[in-house]
Design a protein around this motif. Structure first.
Motif, PDB file in Angstrom:
ATOM      1  N   GLN A   1       5.177   6.000   9.087  1.00  0.00           N
ATOM      2  CA  GLN A   1       6.505   5.500   9.430  1.00  0.00           C
ATOM      3  C   GLN A   1       6.458   4.004   9.730  1.00  0.00           C
ATOM      4  OE1 GLN A   1       8.281   7.447  12.829  1.00  0.00           O
ATOM      5  NE2 GLN A   1      10.292   6.527  12.484  1.00  0.00           N
ATOM      6  N   GLY A   2       5.425   3.575  10.434  1.00  0.00           N
ATOM      7  CA  GLY A   2       5.286   2.167  10.765  1.00  0.00           C
ATOM      8  C   GLY A   2       5.143   1.294   9.539  1.00  0.00           C
ATOM      9  N   GLN A   3       4.431   1.792   8.547  1.00  0.00           N
ATOM     10  CA  GLN A   3       4.262   1.035   7.309  1.00  0.00           C
ATOM     11  C   GLN A   3       5.598   0.859   6.590  1.00  0.00           C
ATOM     12  OE1 GLN A   3       1.230   2.706   4.795  1.00  0.00           O
ATOM     13  NE2 GLN A   3       1.082   0.897   3.505  1.00  0.00           N
ATOM     14  N   LEU A   4       6.409   1.909   6.587  1.00  0.00           N
ATOM     15  CA  LEU A   4       7.730   1.837   5.939  1.00  0.00           C
ATOM     16  C   LEU A   4       8.658   0.869   6.667  1.00  0.00           C
ATOM     17  CD1 LEU A   4       8.288   5.636   5.132  1.00  0.00           C
ATOM     18  CD2 LEU A   4       7.736   3.803   3.511  1.00  0.00           C
ATOM     19  N   ILE A   5       8.628   0.898   8.002  1.00  0.00           N
ATOM     20  CA  ILE A   5       9.474  -0.012   8.768  1.00  0.00           C
ATOM     21  C   ILE A   5       9.044  -1.462   8.530  1.00  0.00           C
ATOM     22  CG2 ILE A   5      10.176  -0.724  11.099  1.00  0.00           C
ATOM     23  CD1 ILE A   5       9.850   2.240  11.933  1.00  0.00           C
ATOM     24  N   ALA A   6       7.737  -1.693   8.483  1.00  0.00           N
ATOM     25  CA  ALA A   6       7.232  -3.046   8.236  1.00  0.00           C
ATOM     26  C   ALA A   6       7.713  -3.573   6.890  1.00  0.00           C
ATOM     27  CB  ALA A   6       5.707  -3.051   8.297  1.00  0.00           C
ATOM     28  N   GLN A   7       7.711  -2.719   5.888  1.00  0.00           N
ATOM     29  CA  GLN A   7       8.197  -3.133   4.571  1.00  0.00           C
ATOM     30  C   GLN A   7       9.679  -3.505   4.637  1.00  0.00           C
ATOM     31  OE1 GLN A   7       7.292   0.228   2.070  1.00  0.00           O
ATOM     32  NE2 GLN A   7       5.086  -0.145   2.083  1.00  0.00           N
ATOM     33  N   LYS A   8      10.415  -2.781   5.460  1.00  0.00           N
ATOM     34  CA  LYS A   8      11.860  -2.983   5.562  1.00  0.00           C
ATOM     35  C   LYS A   8      12.218  -4.307   6.236  1.00  0.00           C
ATOM     36  CE  LYS A   8      15.903  -0.100   6.488  1.00  0.00           C
ATOM     37  NZ  LYS A   8      16.355   1.230   6.985  1.00  0.00           N
ATOM     38  N   ILE A   9      11.393  -4.740   7.192  1.00  0.00           N
ATOM     39  CA  ILE A   9      11.741  -5.938   7.961  1.00  0.00           C
ATOM     40  C   ILE A   9      10.984  -7.179   7.507  1.00  0.00           C
ATOM     41  CG2 ILE A   9      12.373  -4.582   9.993  1.00  0.00           C
ATOM     42  CD1 ILE A   9       9.713  -5.378  11.271  1.00  0.00           C
ATOM     43  N   LYS A  10      10.148  -7.058   6.481  1.00  0.00           N
ATOM     44  CA  LYS A  10       9.420  -8.233   5.994  1.00  0.00           C
ATOM     45  C   LYS A  10      10.413  -9.323   5.566  1.00  0.00           C
ATOM     46  CE  LYS A  10       6.112  -9.880   2.579  1.00  0.00           C
ATOM     47  NZ  LYS A  10       5.396  -9.604   1.304  1.00  0.00           N
ATOM     48  N   SER A  11      10.100 -10.564   5.931  1.00  0.00           N
ATOM     49  CA  SER A  11      10.915 -11.754   5.625  1.00  0.00           C
ATOM     50  C   SER A  11      12.184 -11.837   6.467  1.00  0.00           C
ATOM     51  CB  SER A  11      11.276 -11.816   4.134  1.00  0.00           C
ATOM     52  OG  SER A  11      10.095 -11.827   3.346  1.00  0.00           O
TER      53      SER A  11
ATOM     54  N   LEU B   1       3.936   3.676  17.520  1.00  0.00           N
ATOM     55  CA  LEU B   1       4.736   3.310  16.350  1.00  0.00           C
ATOM     56  C   LEU B   1       4.894   1.788  16.281  1.00  0.00           C
ATOM     57  CD1 LEU B   1       6.365   4.063  13.883  1.00  0.00           C
ATOM     58  CD2 LEU B   1       8.352   4.457  15.367  1.00  0.00           C
ATOM     59  N   GLY B   2       5.120   1.155  17.415  1.00  0.00           N
ATOM     60  CA  GLY B   2       5.232  -0.295  17.440  1.00  0.00           C
ATOM     61  C   GLY B   2       3.951  -0.980  17.001  1.00  0.00           C
ATOM     62  N   GLU B   3       2.811  -0.396  17.381  1.00  0.00           N
ATOM     63  CA  GLU B   3       1.525  -0.956  16.936  1.00  0.00           C
ATOM     64  C   GLU B   3       1.419  -0.908  15.415  1.00  0.00           C
ATOM     65  OE1 GLU B   3      -0.889  -2.510  18.402  1.00  0.00           O
ATOM     66  OE2 GLU B   3      -0.098  -2.336  20.425  1.00  0.00           O
ATOM     67  N   TRP B   4       1.813   0.219  14.838  1.00  0.00           N
ATOM     68  CA  TRP B   4       1.703   0.359  13.377  1.00  0.00           C
ATOM     69  C   TRP B   4       2.670  -0.568  12.658  1.00  0.00           C
ATOM     70  CZ3 TRP B   4      -2.652   1.941  12.057  1.00  0.00           C
ATOM     71  CH2 TRP B   4      -3.293   3.024  12.627  1.00  0.00           C
ATOM     72  N   VAL B   5       3.869  -0.723  13.191  1.00  0.00           N
ATOM     73  CA  VAL B   5       4.827  -1.637  12.561  1.00  0.00           C
ATOM     74  C   VAL B   5       4.256  -3.051  12.542  1.00  0.00           C
ATOM     75  CG1 VAL B   5       7.092  -2.739  12.785  1.00  0.00           C
ATOM     76  CG2 VAL B   5       6.878  -0.270  13.133  1.00  0.00           C
ATOM     77  N   SER B   6       3.765  -3.516  13.690  1.00  0.00           N
ATOM     78  CA  SER B   6       3.242  -4.880  13.777  1.00  0.00           C
ATOM     79  C   SER B   6       1.968  -5.035  12.949  1.00  0.00           C
ATOM     80  CB  SER B   6       2.983  -5.258  15.233  1.00  0.00           C
ATOM     81  OG  SER B   6       1.999  -4.442  15.821  1.00  0.00           O
ATOM     82  N   TYR B   7       1.165  -3.987  12.884  1.00  0.00           N
ATOM     83  CA  TYR B   7      -0.078  -4.037  12.106  1.00  0.00           C
ATOM     84  C   TYR B   7       0.217  -4.224  10.613  1.00  0.00           C
ATOM     85  CZ  TYR B   7      -4.443  -2.544   9.910  1.00  0.00           C
ATOM     86  OH  TYR B   7      -5.576  -2.478   9.123  1.00  0.00           O
ATOM     87  N   TYR B   8       1.100  -3.389  10.079  1.00  0.00           N
ATOM     88  CA  TYR B   8       1.386  -3.477   8.646  1.00  0.00           C
ATOM     89  C   TYR B   8       2.247  -4.695   8.308  1.00  0.00           C
ATOM     90  CZ  TYR B   8      -1.068   0.763   7.526  1.00  0.00           C
ATOM     91  OH  TYR B   8      -2.075   1.684   7.333  1.00  0.00           O
ATOM     92  N   LEU B   9       3.005  -5.189   9.282  1.00  0.00           N
ATOM     93  CA  LEU B   9       3.726  -6.440   9.057  1.00  0.00           C
ATOM     94  C   LEU B   9       2.730  -7.600   8.971  1.00  0.00           C
ATOM     95  CD1 LEU B   9       6.584  -7.571   8.707  1.00  0.00           C
ATOM     96  CD2 LEU B   9       6.650  -7.955  11.186  1.00  0.00           C
TER      97      LEU B   9
END
Length: 333
Positions: A188-198, A303-311
């Motif tokens: 889920q974190g990877q998907l969110i990171a893709q969504k907020i990139k840029s 989840l926040g860790e994964w979002v920031s990691y994949y971002l």
């Protein structure tokens, strides 16, 4: 995967995967540590990652209706609350945090009751030399990633001081829950990171889980090396919301929903999403898993860790080092 290893030089991914094991170790280092006396509150002095645990403890107490007051101190001096039958927790992962050492010196000068939490450095030396109670936190990772160690150790010390019920069994059960949930949270974190990139992320949550929104913001700053902001419902509906009338950049709002949130707060989130959409602003509602307060807090943390990691990976940034912080410390010397 090979490119991931080239960017993530210190294998932060493995540290996040291993995070649930921290609770047992934290409980162990807190075992037997206590301070004598009768206390009405706890004052937690610390900075950065060593202070985040205070925010999470305040949210835990709020949701569990625990009356013990926590005063958070992020400064060079002790607040007035620290002198009023308060147990002073002095927290510095490195043991060399300038502000925290200044607070420790003041607490010792005023002969206040203290307990130390550190992985070494000057703080550990002082506590050891003066034979003061010290919970020795395991070393080797960034302070912002040691939250499980701190949470286990601090709750154990509070229980030892009879200020707080012993939740050791709950934390040990939490390890199993998070181990099972972690793979899904990573995806889920990877998907969110893709969504907020840029885009510049803005993280919202309820007041009861404000610490999670704040930690998401901090981890995006430190891991992904990019700006992020946070706020809480319902307060933001009385002020910040109006600022979205004329956004001056490209943002994406992430609103975290927890099962223990007040129904009216959840309704406010959904209505805010509708209202902002009229102005062309996208707001993603994210339901955080977990039925208990502990499950919710730490599922949100992971989840926040994964979002920031994949971002970070998306921006080709090694998520571990915080070079600007280290450069600034050198400028201060």
């Amino acid at each position: 995967m090979e490119n991931q290893k080239q960017i993530d030089k210190k294998n932060l991914r493995q540290i996040i995967l291993d995070f649930p094991k921290q609770f047992a170790e934290g409980l162990s280092v807190g075992s037997g540590i206590k301070q004598e006396g009768k206390f009405n509150s706890v004052t937690i002095s610390g900075m950065g990652g060593s202070a985040l645990i205070g925010d999470m403890l305040k949210n835990y107490f709020l949701n569990e209706e625990i009356a013990l007051s926590i005063c958070q101190n992020r400064s060079y001096k002790l607040p007035p609350e620290a002198f009023e039958k308060s147990l002073n927790f002095i927290s510095s992962y490195s043991g060399n945090t300038e502000e925290t050492l200044a607070v420790l010196a003041e607490a010792l000068e005023k002969n206040l009751p203290v307990v130390g939490f550190s992985a070494g450095g000057e703080l550990a030396r002082i506590f050891t030399e003066k034979k003061l109670p010290l919970a020795f936190i395991p070393s080797g990772i960034e302070p912002r990633l040691a939250t499980g160690y701190f949470f286990g150790a601090m709750t154990k010390v509070l229980a030892n001081c009879q200020l707080f019920p012993d939740i050791s069994s709950k934390l040990l059960a939490l390890e199993s829950y998070l181990d099972n949930t972690n793979p899904e949270l990573e995806n889920q974190g990877q998907l969110i990171a893709q969504k907020i990139k840029s885009l510049t992320p803005v993280i919202y949550a309820s007041e009861n889980f404000s610490s999670v929104a704040k930690i998401w913001k901090i981890n995006i700053n430190e891991n992904a090396k990019t700006p992020a902001f946070w706020n809480v419902f319902p307060e933001l509906n009385h002020n910040e919301m109006v600022g979205w009338t004329l956004p001056q950049s490209k943002f994406h709002i992430l609103s975290l929903i927890f099962q223990k949130d007040h129904p009216r707060v959840i309704e406010r989130m959904r209505l805010t999403k509708e209202l902002l959409a009229v102005n062309g602003l996208e707001m993603t509602l994210i339901e955080i898993p977990g039925t208990s307060t502990l499950e919710s807090l730490f599922s949100g943390w992971l989840l926040g860790e994964w979002v920031s990691y994949y971002l970070a990976l998306a921006y080709d940034q090694d998520p571990t080092p915080v070079r600007m912080v280290e450069e600034f410390k050198k400028m201060l010397t």
